[in-house]
Design a protein around this motif. Sequence first.
Motif, short mmCIF file in Angstrom:
data_model
loop_
_atom_site.label_atom_id
_atom_site.label_comp_id
_atom_site.label_asym_id
_atom_site.label_seq_id
_atom_site.Cartn_x
_atom_site.Cartn_y
_atom_site.Cartn_z
N LEU A 194 0.85 -1.18 0.00
CA LEU A 194 0.00 0.00 0.00
C LEU A 194 0.89 1.24 0.00
O LEU A 194 1.74 1.41 0.89
CB LEU A 194 -0.90 0.02 1.24
CG LEU A 194 -1.74 1.28 1.41
CD1 LEU A 194 -2.87 1.31 0.37
CD2 LEU A 194 -2.33 1.37 2.81
N THR A 195 0.70 2.09 -0.99
CA THR A 195 1.39 3.37 -1.06
C THR A 195 0.39 4.47 -0.75
O THR A 195 -0.70 4.50 -1.34
CB THR A 195 1.99 3.61 -2.45
OG1 THR A 195 2.80 2.49 -2.82
CG2 THR A 195 2.82 4.88 -2.49
N ALA A 196 0.71 5.35 0.17
CA ALA A 196 -0.21 6.42 0.57
C ALA A 196 0.50 7.77 0.53
O ALA A 196 1.70 7.87 0.80
CB ALA A 196 -0.76 6.16 1.97
N ILE A 197 -0.27 8.81 0.20
CA ILE A 197 0.21 10.19 0.21
C ILE A 197 -0.72 11.00 1.11
O ILE A 197 -1.94 10.96 0.93
CB ILE A 197 0.26 10.79 -1.21
CG1 ILE A 197 1.24 10.00 -2.08
CG2 ILE A 197 0.65 12.27 -1.16
CD1 ILE A 197 1.29 10.46 -3.54
N ILE A 198 -0.16 11.71 2.08
CA ILE A 198 -0.93 12.42 3.08
C ILE A 198 -0.60 13.91 3.03
O ILE A 198 0.57 14.30 2.93
CB ILE A 198 -0.62 11.88 4.49
CG1 ILE A 198 -0.96 10.39 4.56
CG2 ILE A 198 -1.38 12.65 5.57
CD1 ILE A 198 -0.46 9.70 5.82
N ASP A 199 -1.64 14.75 3.10
CA ASP A 199 -1.46 16.20 3.15
C ASP A 199 -1.30 16.62 4.61
O ASP A 199 -2.15 16.30 5.44
CB ASP A 199 -2.68 16.89 2.52
CG ASP A 199 -2.42 18.36 2.22
OD1 ASP A 199 -1.92 19.07 3.13
OD2 ASP A 199 -2.71 18.80 1.10
N LEU A 200 -0.23 17.34 4.92
CA LEU A 200 0.03 17.71 6.30
C LEU A 200 -0.90 18.81 6.82
O LEU A 200 -0.99 19.01 8.04
CB LEU A 200 1.48 18.16 6.47
CG LEU A 200 2.52 17.04 6.36
CD1 LEU A 200 3.93 17.60 6.53
CD2 LEU A 200 2.27 15.95 7.40
N ALA A 201 -1.60 19.52 5.95
CA ALA A 201 -2.49 20.58 6.42
C ALA A 201 -3.71 20.01 7.11
O ALA A 201 -4.05 20.40 8.23
CB ALA A 201 -2.91 21.47 5.25
N ASP A 202 -4.39 19.07 6.45
CA ASP A 202 -5.63 18.50 7.01
C ASP A 202 -5.50 17.01 7.33
O ASP A 202 -6.48 16.38 7.74
CB ASP A 202 -6.81 18.73 6.08
CG ASP A 202 -6.59 18.13 4.69
OD1 ASP A 202 -5.55 17.51 4.46
OD2 ASP A 202 -7.49 18.29 3.83
N ARG A 203 -4.30 16.46 7.15
CA ARG A 203 -4.00 15.05 7.42
C ARG A 203 -4.85 14.09 6.57
O ARG A 203 -5.02 12.92 6.92
CB ARG A 203 -4.17 14.72 8.90
CG ARG A 203 -3.23 15.53 9.81
CD ARG A 203 -1.78 15.28 9.45
NE ARG A 203 -0.86 16.15 10.20
CZ ARG A 203 -0.23 15.81 11.31
NH1 ARG A 203 -0.43 14.61 11.82
NH2 ARG A 203 0.60 16.64 11.89
N ALA A 204 -5.37 14.57 5.46
CA ALA A 204 -6.14 13.71 4.56
C ALA A 204 -5.22 12.80 3.77
O ALA A 204 -4.12 13.21 3.35
CB ALA A 204 -6.98 14.55 3.60
N VAL A 205 -5.65 11.57 3.56
CA VAL A 205 -4.95 10.68 2.63
C VAL A 205 -5.45 11.07 1.25
O VAL A 205 -6.56 10.72 0.84
CB VAL A 205 -5.26 9.20 2.94
CG1 VAL A 205 -4.52 8.30 1.96
CG2 VAL A 205 -4.90 8.85 4.37
N VAL A 206 -4.64 11.84 0.52
CA VAL A 206 -5.09 12.38 -0.76
C VAL A 206 -4.98 11.35 -1.88
O VAL A 206 -5.56 11.52 -2.95
CB VAL A 206 -4.33 13.66 -1.15
CG1 VAL A 206 -4.66 14.77 -0.17
CG2 VAL A 206 -2.83 13.42 -1.19
N SER A 207 -4.23 10.27 -1.61
CA SER A 207 -4.08 9.23 -2.63
C SER A 207 -3.57 7.96 -1.97
O SER A 207 -2.78 8.01 -1.03
CB SER A 207 -3.09 9.68 -3.70
OG SER A 207 -2.77 8.64 -4.59
#
Length: 278
Positions: free
Chosen positions: A134-147
């Motif tokens: 599993l590869t995940a990308i997370i936005d540090l502003a809202d901690r959303a997993v964007v992909s």
Amino acid sequence: MAHTHEFPVEMMCRVMEVSSSGFYSWRQRSEPENESADELNERIKKSFEDSRETYGSPRIAEDLDVPKSTVARRMKALGISVKAKKRFVTTTDSDHDFAIAENLLNREFTADQPAEKWVSDITYFRVNNRWNYLTAIIDLADRAVVSWVISDNMTAEDTTIRAFKKAIQNRKPKEGLIFHSDRGSQYACHKFQQLLAVNDCIPSMSRKGNCWDNAVSESFFKTLKSECYYRRQFRCRAEAFTVTFDFIDGWYNTKRIHTTLGGMSPNQAFKAMTESNC
């Protein structure tokens, strides 16, 4: 305050020109006196069940606006507890000749707005006794997993490149976005670095053997495994995909309380951040 699940307490206290410590003291003093012990017990049990049995006393206290000590005491009396977490292990293929980027993020795990800083990592899990990734990308502003993407191999094409292409479709990166990862070949390879460059993103990499430099990604995988993967045995990748989609897009991004977001979910934090700029 009736909007503690919509906006961070600290933000609302600044607007109202009151101290956050004063607010918490007021909230603890102003617990509803007409709520019976049985009624509070039922609310605690419902919050625990609604969280898929993953919330401990801090998040249930946040969810119900009840002092943490009260919730912890009631949970102990009710015999409610989160299942013990298994040991979390990751591996990184850093034995390669690709260039290593400087650690620009430097553990600054916050961002003022979405699409300014992303972190990413790869982890593994079993599907019918075979490793999948599993590869995940997370936005540090809202901690959303964007992909996120699942693959049955560790090639850059099927892990980081797929995940990044999906991420920029979901959320357009701002110019100069910092993309932080470990030193794995999937991130350091020429093709992935070129993909970052054409999208005006700046690479950043953890120091060798230092998992704390990518702590947000590590924390997310630990949560995913302890709250989801360790509770299941996947028979096929389609089943793993469905369960992962339900956890990330149906729970983690949309409903799960994040203490770093002041008790909001990533979706609520994103809405608060973007609406404040309108």
